[in-house]
Design a protein around this motif. Sequence first.
Motif, short mmCIF file in Angstrom:
data_model
loop_
_atom_site.label_atom_id
_atom_site.label_comp_id
_atom_site.label_asym_id
_atom_site.label_seq_id
_atom_site.Cartn_x
_atom_site.Cartn_y
_atom_site.Cartn_z
N PHE A 1 -108.12 19.03 44.43
CA PHE A 1 -108.21 19.02 42.97
C PHE A 1 -107.01 18.33 42.32
O PHE A 1 -107.20 17.49 41.42
N PRO A 2 -105.74 18.64 42.72
CA PRO A 2 -104.63 17.93 42.08
C PRO A 2 -104.69 16.42 42.27
O PRO A 2 -104.38 15.65 41.34
N LEU A 3 -105.11 15.97 43.43
CA LEU A 3 -105.23 14.53 43.69
C LEU A 3 -106.38 13.93 42.88
O LEU A 3 -106.26 12.83 42.32
N PHE A 4 -107.50 14.65 42.81
CA PHE A 4 -108.66 14.18 42.04
C PHE A 4 -108.32 14.08 40.56
O PHE A 4 -108.69 13.11 39.89
N PHE A 5 -107.62 15.09 40.05
CA PHE A 5 -107.24 15.07 38.63
C PHE A 5 -106.26 13.93 38.36
O PHE A 5 -106.31 13.30 37.29
N ALA A 6 -105.36 13.67 39.31
CA ALA A 6 -104.40 12.58 39.11
C ALA A 6 -105.10 11.23 39.05
O ALA A 6 -104.74 10.36 38.24
N THR A 7 -106.11 11.02 39.90
CA THR A 7 -106.85 9.74 39.86
C THR A 7 -107.62 9.57 38.56
O THR A 7 -107.95 8.44 38.18
N ALA A 8 -107.90 10.68 37.89
CA ALA A 8 -108.59 10.62 36.59
C ALA A 8 -107.62 10.45 35.43
O ALA A 8 -108.04 10.45 34.27
N GLY A 9 -106.32 10.33 35.74
CA GLY A 9 -105.33 10.05 34.70
C GLY A 9 -104.69 11.27 34.09
O GLY A 9 -104.02 11.15 33.05
N MET A 10 -104.85 12.44 34.71
CA MET A 10 -104.23 13.65 34.15
C MET A 10 -102.73 13.63 34.41
O MET A 10 -102.26 13.22 35.47
N ARG A 11 -101.95 14.09 33.41
CA ARG A 11 -100.51 14.22 33.57
C ARG A 11 -100.18 15.46 34.40
O ARG A 11 -101.02 16.33 34.59
N ALA B 1 -119.59 21.16 41.50
CA ALA B 1 -120.40 20.00 41.08
C ALA B 1 -119.96 19.49 39.71
O ALA B 1 -119.88 18.27 39.48
N ILE B 2 -119.68 20.40 38.79
CA ILE B 2 -119.25 19.98 37.46
C ILE B 2 -117.91 19.25 37.51
O ILE B 2 -117.71 18.23 36.83
N VAL B 3 -116.97 19.76 38.33
CA VAL B 3 -115.68 19.08 38.47
C VAL B 3 -115.88 17.66 38.99
O VAL B 3 -115.27 16.70 38.49
N VAL B 4 -116.74 17.50 39.99
CA VAL B 4 -116.96 16.16 40.57
C VAL B 4 -117.51 15.20 39.52
O VAL B 4 -117.11 14.03 39.44
N ILE C 1 -110.32 25.29 57.82
CA ILE C 1 -111.55 24.51 58.01
C ILE C 1 -111.83 23.66 56.78
O ILE C 1 -112.20 22.47 56.88
N GLY C 2 -111.65 24.24 55.59
CA GLY C 2 -111.89 23.49 54.36
C GLY C 2 -110.94 22.32 54.21
O GLY C 2 -111.35 21.21 53.81
N ALA C 3 -109.66 22.53 54.53
CA ALA C 3 -108.69 21.44 54.41
C ALA C 3 -108.98 20.32 55.40
O ALA C 3 -108.91 19.14 55.06
N LEU C 4 -109.30 20.70 56.66
CA LEU C 4 -109.62 19.68 57.66
C LEU C 4 -110.87 18.90 57.27
O LEU C 4 -110.89 17.66 57.31
N LEU C 5 -111.93 19.63 56.92
CA LEU C 5 -113.19 18.98 56.56
C LEU C 5 -113.03 18.09 55.34
O LEU C 5 -113.43 16.91 55.34
N ALA C 6 -112.42 18.66 54.28
CA ALA C 6 -112.26 17.88 53.06
C ALA C 6 -111.36 16.68 53.28
O ALA C 6 -111.64 15.58 52.76
N GLY C 7 -110.29 16.84 54.06
CA GLY C 7 -109.40 15.71 54.32
C GLY C 7 -110.08 14.59 55.08
O GLY C 7 -109.94 13.41 54.73
N SER D 1 -114.75 12.37 45.97
CA SER D 1 -115.99 12.92 45.43
C SER D 1 -116.94 13.36 46.54
O SER D 1 -117.55 14.44 46.45
N ALA D 2 -117.07 12.56 47.58
CA ALA D 2 -117.97 12.91 48.68
C ALA D 2 -117.52 14.20 49.35
O ALA D 2 -118.34 15.06 49.69
N ALA D 3 -116.21 14.35 49.56
CA ALA D 3 -115.69 15.57 50.19
C ALA D 3 -116.03 16.80 49.35
O ALA D 3 -116.42 17.85 49.88
#
Length: 437
Positions: A259-269, A316-319, A375-381, A390-392
């Motif tokens: 989430f922090p990385l996704f928000f950063a790519t969307a331009g969040m401070r 889904a809404i966050v994505v 498991i979530g960190a490995l899979l998502a990474g 987004s796919a992750a």
Amino acid sequence: MSARAAPLHRTVQLGLRENIGQFSLLVLVNGFVGAMVGMERTLLPPIAEQDFHLAAKAAVLSFIVVFGVTKAVTNYVAGRLSDRFGRKHVLVGGWLVAAPVPFLLMWAPTWAWILLANALLGVSQGLTWSTTVIMKIDLAGPAKRGLAMGLNEFAGYVAVAGSALATGFVAARFGLRPEPFYLGVGFVAFGLLLSLLAVRETKHHVAAEAKLHEARPVENAPTQREVFWRTTLFDRNLSSVSQAGLVNNLNDGMAWGLFPLFFATAGMRLEQIGTLAAIYPATWGVAQLFTGAWSDRVGRKWLIASGMWVQAGGIAIVVMARTFVGFTAGAILLGVGTAMVYPTLLASIGDVAHPSWRASAVGVYRLWRDLGYAIGALLAGMVADSLGLSAAMWVVAGLTFGSGVVVAVRMGETLGKPENKENIMRRSKSTWPLPAR
């Protein structure tokens, strides 16, 4: 002599009202436990990229893998140690393990130091959070178990949110290190002192509750091996709870790392990222004040199943969102769904497991639940590195929805049917495939 001996003969009572002082103290202690995790929620992903120049998402999320594995294994050990040596000793030991963590995080010269800090944090969280859960179950008794778990998780995750928000604002003003981690030194100091000086042992409450059960004699209690396999696979209720817990923390591990990385790519401070990182656990924490007690009235099964589906919708809404408002809506929905599930899963374990082996069953459940972080960190990474962020997140949303389906199909209702508890245990006994030792 008689005056000194009197407290030892005082009648032990079960219930929240009867034990309000110790219960409230344990709620406060668990707040400090949660704050230790919260201080990482905003900071470690950007520290990985900015201070240590880690580009691969799997490498960035490696700290969650280490945390999840060590916490999961320690959860299992904590349950057994609590049954054998007492709850308070395990709680104090957990705080001692946490003492070096803030210093390692603020002074780490390499990423390996961060991983070591998270290994210690995982061990500490496994000992302290597991023990506060077990102690609150001990004190509350069977009548208000869902409310007890709601209060416990409320304290922990509101503290996660508050710590994430505070460290985010400190970092925005002073930098990523070392100032935000000064807060962690205070969390350890207060948590350790309260646990050492004010918390009292609760094993005598277990003995009092056990007398209320006319179930299996003590000599026929299951072995540790049997408890493990019942909770993992063979008991339909316990194993359904375990898989739901694993998937719940699988999506939390994804949210923590991506989430922090996704928000950063969307331009969040950084301040906005810190706020968003706090909204999800804050919603989760506050809502548990209601959902835990609600499960005591309406039942466990459908609250768990629908909560998993609500979580999937939140992801889904966050994505799909691209603005701060959209991210906030998804984070709130994810928090509400998690609140529906989290205390209810713990209450379900308490419904099914006999007091004589309940702490061990909680330990097994928390083993599988917190392996979900890893498991979530490995899979998502891995999916993020191959197909994008987004796919992750879509993959994790699908797994979360599927977990709710498993609960709906496989799990039975566990609430408020003491006349059925012996039938549950007898059915588990009759279908048990392994020979008793």
